[in-house]
Enzyme design. Sequence first.
Site, PDB file in Angstrom:
ATOM      1  N   ASN A   1       9.640  14.483   0.691  1.00 34.20           N
ATOM      2  CA  ASN A   1       9.581  15.865   1.167  1.00 34.20           C
ATOM      3  C   ASN A   1       8.235  16.127   1.832  1.00 34.20           C
ATOM      4  O   ASN A   1       7.338  15.277   1.840  1.00 34.20           O
ATOM      5  CB  ASN A   1       9.864  16.852   0.027  1.00 34.20           C
ATOM      6  CG  ASN A   1       8.847  16.777  -1.097  1.00 34.20           C
ATOM      7  OD1 ASN A   1       7.635  16.753  -0.873  1.00 34.20           O
ATOM      8  ND2 ASN A   1       9.330  16.743  -2.343  1.00 34.20           N
TER       9      ASN A   1
ATOM     10  N   ARG B   1      -3.844   8.352   4.341  1.00 35.25           N
ATOM     11  CA  ARG B   1      -3.628   7.151   5.146  1.00 35.25           C
ATOM     12  C   ARG B   1      -3.918   7.349   6.630  1.00 35.25           C
ATOM     13  O   ARG B   1      -3.509   6.545   7.464  1.00 35.25           O
ATOM     14  CB  ARG B   1      -2.187   6.662   4.962  1.00 35.25           C
ATOM     15  CG  ARG B   1      -1.860   6.265   3.533  1.00 35.25           C
ATOM     16  CD  ARG B   1      -2.739   5.150   3.007  1.00 35.25           C
ATOM     17  NE  ARG B   1      -2.366   4.755   1.644  1.00 35.25           N
ATOM     18  CZ  ARG B   1      -2.927   3.759   0.968  1.00 35.25           C
ATOM     19  NH1 ARG B   1      -3.904   3.059   1.526  1.00 35.25           N
ATOM     20  NH2 ARG B   1      -2.533   3.473  -0.263  1.00 35.25           N
TER      21      ARG B   1
ATOM     22  N   GLY C   1      14.154 -10.379  -0.280  1.00 31.22           N
ATOM     23  CA  GLY C   1      14.073 -11.810  -0.014  1.00 31.22           C
ATOM     24  C   GLY C   1      14.832 -12.641  -1.023  1.00 31.22           C
ATOM     25  O   GLY C   1      14.938 -13.862  -0.869  1.00 31.22           O
ATOM     26  N   ARG C   2      15.375 -12.005  -2.060  1.00 31.94           N
ATOM     27  CA  ARG C   2      16.222 -12.729  -3.019  1.00 31.94           C
ATOM     28  C   ARG C   2      17.637 -12.907  -2.494  1.00 31.94           C
ATOM     29  O   ARG C   2      18.305 -13.881  -2.821  1.00 31.94           O
ATOM     30  CB  ARG C   2      16.294 -11.972  -4.353  1.00 31.94           C
ATOM     31  CG  ARG C   2      14.992 -11.875  -5.112  1.00 31.94           C
ATOM     32  CD  ARG C   2      15.225 -11.215  -6.463  1.00 31.94           C
ATOM     33  NE  ARG C   2      16.096 -12.048  -7.307  1.00 31.94           N
ATOM     34  CZ  ARG C   2      16.704 -11.602  -8.412  1.00 31.94           C
ATOM     35  NH1 ARG C   2      16.546 -10.339  -8.795  1.00 31.94           N
ATOM     36  NH2 ARG C   2      17.442 -12.407  -9.124  1.00 31.94           N
TER      37      ARG C   2
ATOM     38  N   GLU D   1      14.198  -4.261   2.007  1.00 34.09           N
ATOM     39  CA  GLU D   1      14.881  -5.522   2.256  1.00 34.09           C
ATOM     40  C   GLU D   1      14.523  -6.522   1.150  1.00 34.09           C
ATOM     41  O   GLU D   1      13.382  -6.579   0.705  1.00 34.09           O
ATOM     42  CB  GLU D   1      14.405  -6.020   3.622  1.00 34.09           C
ATOM     43  CG  GLU D   1      14.871  -7.363   4.059  1.00 34.09           C
ATOM     44  CD  GLU D   1      14.272  -7.749   5.399  1.00 34.09           C
ATOM     45  OE1 GLU D   1      14.440  -8.906   5.791  1.00 34.09           O
ATOM     46  OE2 GLU D   1      13.623  -6.889   6.045  1.00 34.09           O
TER      47      GLU D   1
ATOM     48  N   HIS E   1       2.102   5.053  -3.376  1.00 36.49           N
ATOM     49  CA  HIS E   1       2.401   6.487  -3.378  1.00 36.49           C
ATOM     50  C   HIS E   1       3.711   6.699  -4.139  1.00 36.49           C
ATOM     51  O   HIS E   1       4.792   6.537  -3.592  1.00 36.49           O
ATOM     52  CB  HIS E   1       2.508   7.007  -1.947  1.00 36.49           C
ATOM     53  CG  HIS E   1       1.240   6.883  -1.173  1.00 36.49           C
ATOM     54  ND1 HIS E   1       0.306   7.892  -1.094  1.00 36.49           N
ATOM     55  CD2 HIS E   1       0.727   5.851  -0.455  1.00 36.49           C
ATOM     56  CE1 HIS E   1      -0.720   7.489  -0.359  1.00 36.49           C
ATOM     57  NE2 HIS E   1      -0.489   6.264   0.041  1.00 36.49           N
TER      58      HIS E   1
ATOM     59  N   MET F   1       3.788   1.749  -1.242  1.00 32.46           N
ATOM     60  CA  MET F   1       4.446   2.012  -2.523  1.00 32.46           C
ATOM     61  C   MET F   1       3.486   2.369  -3.634  1.00 32.46           C
ATOM     62  O   MET F   1       3.908   2.662  -4.756  1.00 32.46           O
ATOM     63  CB  MET F   1       5.322   0.823  -2.901  1.00 32.46           C
ATOM     64  CG  MET F   1       6.507   0.664  -1.967  1.00 32.46           C
ATOM     65  SD  MET F   1       7.487  -0.801  -2.351  1.00 32.46           S
ATOM     66  CE  MET F   1       8.695  -0.714  -1.005  1.00 32.46           C
TER      67      MET F   1
ATOM     68  N   GLU G   1       0.830  -1.204   0.000  1.00 33.02           N
ATOM     69  CA  GLU G   1       0.000   0.000   0.000  1.00 33.02           C
ATOM     70  C   GLU G   1       0.864   1.254   0.000  1.00 33.02           C
ATOM     71  O   GLU G   1       0.576   2.232  -0.684  1.00 33.02           O
ATOM     72  CB  GLU G   1      -0.923   0.002   1.211  1.00 33.02           C
ATOM     73  CG  GLU G   1      -2.079  -0.970   1.129  1.00 33.02           C
ATOM     74  CD  GLU G   1      -3.228  -0.590   2.063  1.00 33.02           C
ATOM     75  OE1 GLU G   1      -2.966  -0.034   3.139  1.00 33.02           O
ATOM     76  OE2 GLU G   1      -4.372  -0.833   1.681  1.00 33.02           O
TER      77      GLU G   1
END
Length: 245
Positions: free
Chosen positions: A188, A199, A103-104, A101, A93, A91, A89
């Site tokens: 910013n 949100r 997971g690969r 982080e 924006h 991202m 959610e």
Amino acid sequence: MPAEIKFRSDVTVELVRSSAHDSDVLFAARVSTQGEQTLEAAQASEDLEAEDKRARGLINYLMRDRHGSPFEHNSMTFYVQAPIFVFREFMRHRIASYNEESGRYRELNPVFYVPGPERNLVQVGKAGAYTFEPGTAEQVALVAEEARAASIAAFESYQRMLDAGVAREVARIVLPLNIYSSMYVTLNARSLMNFISLRTKREGSLFPSFPQREIEMAAEKIEGFFAELMPLTYAAFNGNGRVAP
């Protein structure tokens, strides 16, 4: 020895660094009329009370009439720990810079989100105009039990594949969205106000929002830092219906 599986019902937000002050807004706004004398004139002012009044008035005017660009000449970087469904959610924006982080490249920690008993569980109303109400004791217990059981089963599956030599990027496909991740996000003040206006749910908002509670938890913590860093801007934001300029 298998890693200990942990469960959380909170999110972490830390302010990593910032270059964000109300004066940044004033300098940017005044350069259109004062040019290179903007900073020098502000520093030379001896009437601090009058300057403070002018500053409040100018910032409120910019916010009210939605002259947004002066609010962009600053920067705030946050470190966030939250379940992956919150990041998805977040991202949405496209007004910030993100580094999450992976997971690969590393084995993910077995930390999973389970809603706390204070989290409302029952949706009432239609999409776009609904509220959430507390669940029954049975619903609260069911959510906790099912979330824990699914998380444990998924992580054990993940671990079995890793132990068998399967690549991390393949093994992670079984992990649920309530596993925690971490990221840095830089934005910013103008972008931040857009984020928290959408949100958080607040009385007095000109355009009411209906955020999922978990991302609202992150937004509330970010808003707290913003209020401390730029109090005049924050006051004008609230005073004008919590609308990003």
